[in-house]
Scaffold this active site. Structure first.
Site: not given
Ligand code: CP
Ligand code: NVA
Length: 305
Positions: A108, A223, A262, A290
């Protein structure tokens, strides 16, 4: 060729369908089992997954860890800030080292290009677990949820309301691959990246009117208006004021329309309490999915199918 899972538009339509089918099958085959039991085929037996986080996470962190265990493997989890990455060690050097120590890497990252750089030199599969540009694992879970409740996504209309962000981009990537229509409603100044919009081709329709996007849709998705890394909080709240999903907006959609998010959600901003906690919301199934979606991604990376 190493199988990286970086973005949905990089997959063939056949591979994307196969990943979704594997996710459906894996979920069905373990109904009622304790969450720690390993799947019968254990496609990740003896494999180690590294999980690297530059940003916060609840769902992605727990679901990937649970997923690799259910596939028979194990995980090593690290925050990038605690690694030498956080002190400036090059992404490429990190990728070469982790390739010698683990069998796959989930990342991530703040900057999408860092995941691309990592994958270019990694000799083991790399999975994009969210960047500023895309969130392909999330979309797989969303599609899985839609299909569980409403049947094949092909031919359906999905309405995205709010920010043209990373999650929206991954939906746009999936639309032509699976044959659904995506109506995107966002304020002009927060439209999706035009390169990602182009990948959606004529399956994606852009508007600034949430009602137009939602009219007759089978699924309504939103979102947060302020993603991780966004700085302009006040400007965003003002720009998105007319884009909240409430019952009145849901009533414009098809009679049996469902709602997805999400998570994490901001009740009273992008979605009302009544919608997210109401009968049309599938957000808890979506969150659970997920795990099932990511198991299929990892099994695909390990060439189990
Ligand atoms: N939806 C999602 O990716 O959640 P997190 O940021 O908690 O991993
Ligand atoms: N669009 C959001 C998604 C989190 C899962 C972000 O990038 O923070």
């Amino acid at each position: 060729m190493v199988r990286h899972f970086l973005d949905i538009h990089r997959l063939s339509a056949e591979d994307l369908r196969a990943i979704l089918d594997d996710a459906h099958a894996r979920k069905k085959s373990r109904q009622g089992w304790p969450k720690g039991r390993v799947d019968a085929d254990a496609p990740a037996r003896d494999r180690v997954l590294a999980m690297v986080f530059e940003k916060n996470s609840t769902r992605t962190r727990f679901s990937f860890d649970a997923a690799i265990r259910q596939l028979g493997g194990s995980a090593i989890i690290a925050n990038a800030a605690d690694m030498q990455l956080g002190r400036g060690e090059p992404v490429e050097d990190t990728a070469k080292v982790l390739s010698r120590m683990v069998d796959a890497v989930m990342i991530r990252a703040n900057d999408h290009e860092d995941v691309e750089r990592f994958a270019r030199v990694s000799s083991v599969p790399v999975v994009n677990a969210l960047t500023d540009r895309s969130h392909p694992c999330q979309i797989l879970a969303d599609l899985l949820t839609i299909e569980e409740h409403r049947g094949p996504v092909k031919g359906k209309t999905i309405a995205w309301v709010g920010d043209g962000n990373n999650v929206c981009h991954s939906f746009m990537h999936a639309a032509p691959k699976l044959g659904f229509t995506l109506n995107v409603a966002c304020p002009a100044e927060y439209h999706p990246d035009l390169r990602d919009l182009a990948k959606g081709g004529d399956h994606v329709h852009l508007t600034s009117d949430p009602r137009e996007a939602v009219r007759g849709a089978d699924v309504v998705v939103t979102d947060t208006w302020v993603s991780m890394g966004d700085q302009d909080y006040e400007d965003r709240l003002a720009a998105f004021e007319a884009y909240g999903v409430d019952d009145a907006l849901m009533d414009e959609a098809a009679e049996d329309a469902v709602f997805l998010h999400c998570l994490p959600a901001h009740r009273g901003e992008e979605v009302s309490d009544a919608v997210i906690d109401g009968p049309r919301s599938l957000v808890w199934d979506e969150a659970e999915n997920r795990i099932h979606a990511q198991k299929a991604v990892l099994a695909w990376c390990f060439e189990a199918f």
